[in-house]
Design a protein around this motif. Structure first.
Motif, PDB file in Angstrom:
ATOM      1  N   MET A  55     145.628 -64.456 -60.219  1.00 33.97           N
ATOM      2  CA  MET A  55     145.482 -63.829 -61.524  1.00 33.97           C
ATOM      3  C   MET A  55     146.804 -63.185 -61.930  1.00 33.97           C
ATOM      4  O   MET A  55     147.847 -63.764 -61.725  1.00 33.97           O
ATOM      5  N   GLY A  56     146.763 -61.926 -62.436  1.00 33.18           N
ATOM      6  CA  GLY A  56     147.966 -61.319 -62.966  1.00 33.18           C
ATOM      7  C   GLY A  56     148.542 -60.241 -62.080  1.00 33.18           C
ATOM      8  O   GLY A  56     148.184 -60.101 -60.901  1.00 33.18           O
ATOM      9  N   GLU A  63     139.941 -59.645 -52.935  1.00 32.01           N
ATOM     10  CA  GLU A  63     140.559 -60.250 -51.758  1.00 32.01           C
ATOM     11  C   GLU A  63     140.782 -61.736 -51.991  1.00 32.01           C
ATOM     12  O   GLU A  63     139.885 -62.446 -52.454  1.00 32.01           O
ATOM     13  N   SER A  64     141.982 -62.203 -51.677  1.00 33.21           N
ATOM     14  CA  SER A  64     142.309 -63.635 -51.742  1.00 33.21           C
ATOM     15  C   SER A  64     141.956 -64.253 -53.095  1.00 33.21           C
ATOM     16  O   SER A  64     141.402 -65.360 -53.179  1.00 33.21           O
ATOM     17  N   GLY A  65     142.241 -63.507 -54.163  1.00 30.80           N
ATOM     18  CA  GLY A  65     142.046 -64.049 -55.500  1.00 30.80           C
ATOM     19  C   GLY A  65     140.639 -64.001 -56.035  1.00 30.80           C
ATOM     20  O   GLY A  65     140.350 -64.620 -57.066  1.00 30.80           O
ATOM     21  N   SER A 125     139.596 -58.299 -65.347  1.00 30.07           N
ATOM     22  CA  SER A 125     140.104 -59.614 -65.730  1.00 30.07           C
ATOM     23  C   SER A 125     140.916 -59.512 -67.027  1.00 30.07           C
ATOM     24  O   SER A 125     141.991 -60.115 -67.144  1.00 30.07           O
ATOM     25  N   ALA A 126     140.415 -58.729 -67.992  1.00 30.78           N
ATOM     26  CA  ALA A 126     141.156 -58.537 -69.239  1.00 30.78           C
ATOM     27  C   ALA A 126     142.439 -57.759 -68.993  1.00 30.78           C
ATOM     28  O   ALA A 126     143.488 -58.058 -69.570  1.00 30.78           O
ATOM     29  N   ALA A 166     148.548 -51.652 -54.047  1.00 30.03           N
ATOM     30  CA  ALA A 166     147.634 -50.506 -54.105  1.00 30.03           C
ATOM     31  C   ALA A 166     146.254 -50.930 -54.597  1.00 30.03           C
ATOM     32  O   ALA A 166     145.225 -50.437 -54.114  1.00 30.03           O
ATOM     33  N   PHE A 167     146.217 -51.855 -55.560  1.00 31.01           N
ATOM     34  CA  PHE A 167     144.938 -52.368 -56.046  1.00 31.01           C
ATOM     35  C   PHE A 167     144.216 -53.112 -54.928  1.00 31.01           C
ATOM     36  O   PHE A 167     143.023 -52.915 -54.694  1.00 31.01           O
ATOM     37  N   ALA A 168     144.965 -53.961 -54.220  1.00 34.17           N
ATOM     38  CA  ALA A 168     144.360 -54.752 -53.146  1.00 34.17           C
ATOM     39  C   ALA A 168     143.864 -53.886 -51.997  1.00 34.17           C
ATOM     40  O   ALA A 168     142.907 -54.254 -51.298  1.00 34.17           O
TER      41      ALA A 168
END
Length: 220
Positions: free
Chosen positions: A1-2, A43-45, A185-186, A9-11
């Motif tokens: 994704m983006g 995780e992993s996309g 997602s947005a 930090a998000f992951a």
């Protein structure tokens, strides 16, 4: 994704979608009668759902389940009369949070959850220290122009099916999680939201227990 979902930090963060149903007696803060939570990790996309939690909660005698609460939630005084106490239910939820891991709570109109958690903090000290993300300001930023940002409006906007037991805690957690995933997602395609810190700047709410205490004028 983006960029957002590629941010370390998000992951590293477990997002815990949380919802309370409550009764609000005159002269008292809201008293929880049900709580639900669902852990999410990216995780992993892809999103992965983790552990879930749901429990009725027995309210104190001064906070009975009223006909209005029953009309909204379907919960009756009889259902909660034998439920776990706040200490038991919230203590069980609190033990789900592992020391040393990074969490953010996610809620629709998070001020409601933040206040309930703070008022029950003696039963859930770990939970009470976790900051929150509010889907309402995040949706306002990412989906401008809606006539309001109530959960039902967001469900309709994202074509998410209304659950049959809407206004029960776990049903609301499940659909709030779907809204949050759509919002991420947005955000992932928005250059102004390239990391978790940017997301928190727009939609973050500091846990009340983490706010600095303002001393009195004559404190020594």
């Amino acid at each position: 994704m983006g960029d957002l979902t590629e941010d370390p930090a998000f992951a590293a963060t477990t997002f815990v979608v949380i919802d309370f149903e409550a009764t609000t007696p005159k002269g008292y803060p809201a008293q929880p009668i049900e709580v639900a939570a669902l852990a999410l990790r990216y995780e992993s996309g892809a999103w992965a759902a983790g552990r879930q939690f749901s429990s009725l909660i027995q309210p104190p005698a001064f906070a009975p389940v009223t006909p209005a609460v029953t009309a909204q939630t379907g919960l009756t005084p009889e259902q909660v009369s034998q439920a776990p106490s706040p200490a038991e239910a919230l203590g069980a939820l609190d033990r789900r949070f592992a020391a040393g891991k990074q969490y953010l709570l996610v809620a629709q109109h998070a001020a409601t959850e933040a206040n309930i958690i703070y008022n029950q903090r003696e039963h859930c000290p770990a939970l009470a220290r976790i900051d929150l993300l509010d889907t309402v300001p995040l949706a306002r930023y990412l989906v401008p122009g809606l006539h309001n940002y109530q959960l039902d409006t967001l469900l309709a906007h994202f074509s998410i099916k209304q659950p049959a037991d809407r206004h029960r805690a776990y049903a609301d957690v499940e659909v709030t999680a779907q809204v949050f995933i759509r919002l991420v997602s947005a955000a992932d395609g928005n250059p102004e939201l390239s990391d978790l810190a940017a997301l928190v700047k727009i939609a973050g709410r500091t846990a009340k227990w983490n706010l600095p205490v303002q001393g009195g004028l004559f404190d020594i």
